[in-house]
Motif scaffolding. Structure first.
Motif, PDB file in Angstrom:
ATOM      1  N   TYR A 104       5.513 -70.935 -26.197  1.00 39.59           N
ATOM      2  CA  TYR A 104       5.576 -70.940 -27.663  1.00 39.59           C
ATOM      3  C   TYR A 104       4.832 -72.117 -28.297  1.00 39.59           C
ATOM      4  N   ARG A 105       4.465 -73.126 -27.500  1.00 36.24           N
ATOM      5  CA  ARG A 105       3.650 -74.264 -27.974  1.00 36.24           C
ATOM      6  C   ARG A 105       4.185 -74.854 -29.292  1.00 36.24           C
ATOM      7  N   PRO A 106       5.444 -75.273 -29.345  1.00 39.75           N
ATOM      8  CA  PRO A 106       5.959 -75.842 -30.595  1.00 39.75           C
ATOM      9  C   PRO A 106       5.326 -77.190 -30.917  1.00 39.75           C
ATOM     10  N   ASP A 107       5.256 -77.510 -32.205  1.00 36.30           N
ATOM     11  CA  ASP A 107       4.809 -78.831 -32.642  1.00 36.30           C
ATOM     12  C   ASP A 107       5.920 -79.860 -32.506  1.00 36.30           C
ATOM     13  N   ILE A 108       7.171 -79.395 -32.641  1.00 34.80           N
ATOM     14  CA  ILE A 108       8.354 -80.240 -32.518  1.00 34.80           C
ATOM     15  C   ILE A 108       9.326 -79.540 -31.574  1.00 34.80           C
ATOM     16  N   VAL A 109       9.856 -80.288 -30.610  1.00 30.72           N
ATOM     17  CA  VAL A 109      10.800 -79.747 -29.639  1.00 30.72           C
ATOM     18  C   VAL A 109      12.073 -80.578 -29.700  1.00 30.72           C
ATOM     19  N   CYS A 110      13.205 -79.936 -30.009  1.00 33.86           N
ATOM     20  CA  CYS A 110      14.504 -80.599 -30.071  1.00 33.86           C
ATOM     21  C   CYS A 110      15.388 -80.053 -28.953  1.00 33.86           C
ATOM     22  N   LEU A 111      15.771 -80.909 -28.018  1.00 33.44           N
ATOM     23  CA  LEU A 111      16.509 -80.483 -26.833  1.00 33.44           C
ATOM     24  C   LEU A 111      17.850 -81.201 -26.734  1.00 33.44           C
ATOM     25  N   GLN A 112      18.837 -80.484 -26.186  1.00 34.19           N
ATOM     26  CA  GLN A 112      20.112 -81.081 -25.836  1.00 34.19           C
ATOM     27  C   GLN A 112      20.361 -80.909 -24.331  1.00 34.19           C
ATOM     28  N   GLU A 113      21.338 -81.665 -23.823  1.00 40.28           N
ATOM     29  CA  GLU A 113      21.693 -81.653 -22.399  1.00 40.28           C
ATOM     30  C   GLU A 113      20.494 -81.965 -21.514  1.00 40.28           C
ATOM     31  N   VAL A 114      19.747 -82.968 -21.902  1.00 40.65           N
ATOM     32  CA  VAL A 114      18.577 -83.400 -21.121  1.00 40.65           C
ATOM     33  C   VAL A 114      19.020 -84.500 -20.166  1.00 40.65           C
ATOM     34  N   ASP A 115      19.026 -84.205 -18.868  1.00 42.54           N
ATOM     35  CA  ASP A 115      19.349 -85.243 -17.880  1.00 42.54           C
ATOM     36  C   ASP A 115      18.185 -85.515 -16.924  1.00 42.54           C
ATOM     37  N   HIS A 116      17.043 -84.928 -17.209  1.00 46.43           N
ATOM     38  CA  HIS A 116      15.823 -85.214 -16.429  1.00 46.43           C
ATOM     39  C   HIS A 116      14.714 -85.658 -17.378  1.00 46.43           C
ATOM     40  N   TYR A 117      15.068 -86.485 -18.341  1.00 45.36           N
ATOM     41  CA  TYR A 117      14.082 -86.947 -19.318  1.00 45.36           C
ATOM     42  C   TYR A 117      13.003 -87.795 -18.666  1.00 45.36           C
ATOM     43  N   TYR A 118      13.402 -88.811 -17.917  1.00 42.95           N
ATOM     44  CA  TYR A 118      12.438 -89.798 -17.421  1.00 42.95           C
ATOM     45  C   TYR A 118      11.584 -89.283 -16.269  1.00 42.95           C
ATOM     46  N   ASP A 119      12.125 -88.394 -15.443  1.00 42.46           N
ATOM     47  CA  ASP A 119      11.355 -87.960 -14.270  1.00 42.46           C
ATOM     48  C   ASP A 119      10.646 -86.625 -14.484  1.00 42.46           C
ATOM     49  N   THR A 120      10.946 -85.933 -15.577  1.00 46.33           N
ATOM     50  CA  THR A 120      10.324 -84.620 -15.792  1.00 46.33           C
ATOM     51  C   THR A 120       9.784 -84.471 -17.213  1.00 46.33           C
ATOM     52  N   PHE A 121      10.657 -84.419 -18.191  1.00 48.18           N
ATOM     53  CA  PHE A 121      10.227 -83.999 -19.523  1.00 48.18           C
ATOM     54  C   PHE A 121       9.361 -85.038 -20.231  1.00 48.18           C
ATOM     55  N   GLN A 122       9.735 -86.299 -20.160  1.00 47.32           N
ATOM     56  CA  GLN A 122       8.906 -87.305 -20.827  1.00 47.32           C
ATOM     57  C   GLN A 122       7.501 -87.369 -20.240  1.00 47.32           C
ATOM     58  N   PRO A 123       7.336 -87.511 -18.902  1.00 42.35           N
ATOM     59  CA  PRO A 123       5.968 -87.587 -18.382  1.00 42.35           C
ATOM     60  C   PRO A 123       5.173 -86.296 -18.546  1.00 42.35           C
ATOM     61  N   VAL A 124       5.817 -85.145 -18.329  1.00 37.12           N
ATOM     62  CA  VAL A 124       5.075 -83.885 -18.426  1.00 37.12           C
ATOM     63  C   VAL A 124       4.659 -83.609 -19.869  1.00 37.12           C
ATOM     64  N   LEU A 125       5.597 -83.718 -20.803  1.00 34.45           N
ATOM     65  CA  LEU A 125       5.260 -83.420 -22.186  1.00 34.45           C
ATOM     66  C   LEU A 125       4.372 -84.495 -22.801  1.00 34.45           C
ATOM     67  N   SER A 126       4.495 -85.734 -22.334  1.00 41.38           N
ATOM     68  CA  SER A 126       3.571 -86.770 -22.801  1.00 41.38           C
ATOM     69  C   SER A 126       2.143 -86.425 -22.405  1.00 41.38           C
TER      70      SER A 126
END
Length: 368
Positions: free
Chosen positions: A117-139
């Motif tokens: 869906y390529r959102p411009d803004i992504v709001c997530l809850q229950e994120v417990d893999h922020y530092y090892d997955t979502f932050q680096p990948v989405l950055s």
């Protein structure tokens, strides 16, 4: 983080919700030195990893009656992605095979949903893999982000956990400039609670419009309706304070987008508080109904030992006089979800993602 001693330690802390400050929050700097990834290539990688799983439910965007604006659209995703530790160790999805929750593959299902869906803004809850997955990948995909963990996350009670879960906010660096970020710990009845929120003030690089976007996750479970109502009032008060401060600096009102898993059906007090707030908020997914006043039948559908639960708990609130809702992603059918409900081999969370296209409504004095 997963040792038995740390589990006992954090379980003891969780016995009493003191007024301890938020810790370990994170907000990216504007600069990004990472080499940018190709989103199409990453989507193909996801599809290759998931080739032995059934395809995700197909969902179409529904254009709304309000889609008359010619301003650039902002695509917003709201999603409780299901914390890995909770899915494997606490939530008890009795009809979901443990293999379907395997993080090595489930993370690709989550990323596939975002990349589709390529959102411009992504709001997530229950994120417990922020530092090892979502932050680096989405950055690497061009997103700047902010993360606020729960002070006493239930994930920390699970052996082998990956740290606390919390709320995460991602936005396109190319599209928006971060002006300010606030990490909030919500209060209820003058007591600090375990629920948090992120509020970011963004400026659109195309239109120069400034707005606030918030992400939150309110207290779960039946019997806590009054508590959730108090949390919602506290969040509205804090949003009002932040937007008022921003409005004074900008000499104009600041529109709001508020995304979250509210753990509340539309009949609950907290929903009515948001709907009738003096901030002038409306729920974007009401635009799917024929009369524009009814929420979808469900945003989460799961089976636990206590039974089957089909509920509407997730919302995207917006300033009705400042944003136009141009389109929303429709809900899958019961047949698409399947008899074992969510999560499953074809969907990574017990909550469905909400995706909306907004555009700014031009203020009259700005047309002159």
């Amino acid at each position: 983080m997963g040792s038995s001693s740390s589990i006992r330690f954090f379980s003891t802390l969780a016995q009493s919700l003191s007024s301890a400050p938020l810790e370990h929050t994170h907000t990216d700097a504007d600069e990004c030195d990472l080499e940018q990834s190709d989103p199409d290539a990453l989507l193909r990688e996801c599809e290759e990893v998931l080739r032995n799983r059934p395809p995700r439910p197909h969902r179409d965007f529904v254009r709304t009656r309000a889609s008359a604006s010619h301003n650039p659209q902002i695509r917003v995703m709201q999603w409780n992605i299901l914390a890995q530790a909770l899915g494997e160790g606490k939530d008890g999805f009795v009809r979901c095979p443990m293999e379907a929750l395997n993080w090595a593959e489930r993370k690709y299902l989550i990323l596939e949903e975002i990349l589709t869906y390529r959102p411009d803004i992504v709001c997530l809850q229950e994120v417990d893999h922020y530092y090892d997955t979502f932050q680096p990948v989405l950055s690497s995909l061009g997103y700047q982000s902010s993360f606020c963990p729960k002070p006493y996350s239930p994930c920390l009670d699970v052996r082998g956990n990956n740290g606390p879960d919390g709320c995460a906010l991602f936005f396109s660096r190319q599209r928006f400039r971060l002006l300010r970020a606030h990490h909030l710990r919500l209060s209820a009845m003058a007591l600090k609670t375990n629920q948090v929120a992120i509020v970011a003030t963004l400026q659109c690089r195309i239109t120069d419009q400034i707005f606030c976007v918030a992400v939150t996750h309110l207290k779960a479970r039946s019997g806590w309706e009054t508590f959730r109502g108090a949390q919602g009032l506290n969040l509205l008060q804090q949003l009002n304070g932040i937007s008022s401060t921003e409005s004074k600096e900008q000499e104009q009102s600041i529109p709001l987008l508020v995304c979250g898993d509210f753990n509340a059906e539309p009949g609950e007090e907290v929903y009515q508080c948001f709907l009738n707030s003096p901030l002038g908020l409306d729920s974007a997914y009401r635009s799917l109904s024929a009369d524009g006043t009814t929420e979808p039948s469900f945003t989460t559908w799961k089976i636990r030992p206590s039974g089957e639960s089909c509920s509407t708990l997730d919302y995207v609130w917006y300033s009705r006089h400042r944003f136009s809702v141009d389109a929303v992603l429709n809900m899958p059918s019961e047949e698409q979800i399947g008899p074992d409900r969510l999560p499953s081999y074809h969907y990574p969370s017990d909550h469905l993602s909400l995706v909306c296209d907004f555009s700014f409504i031009q203020e009259p004095h700005r047309l002159m």
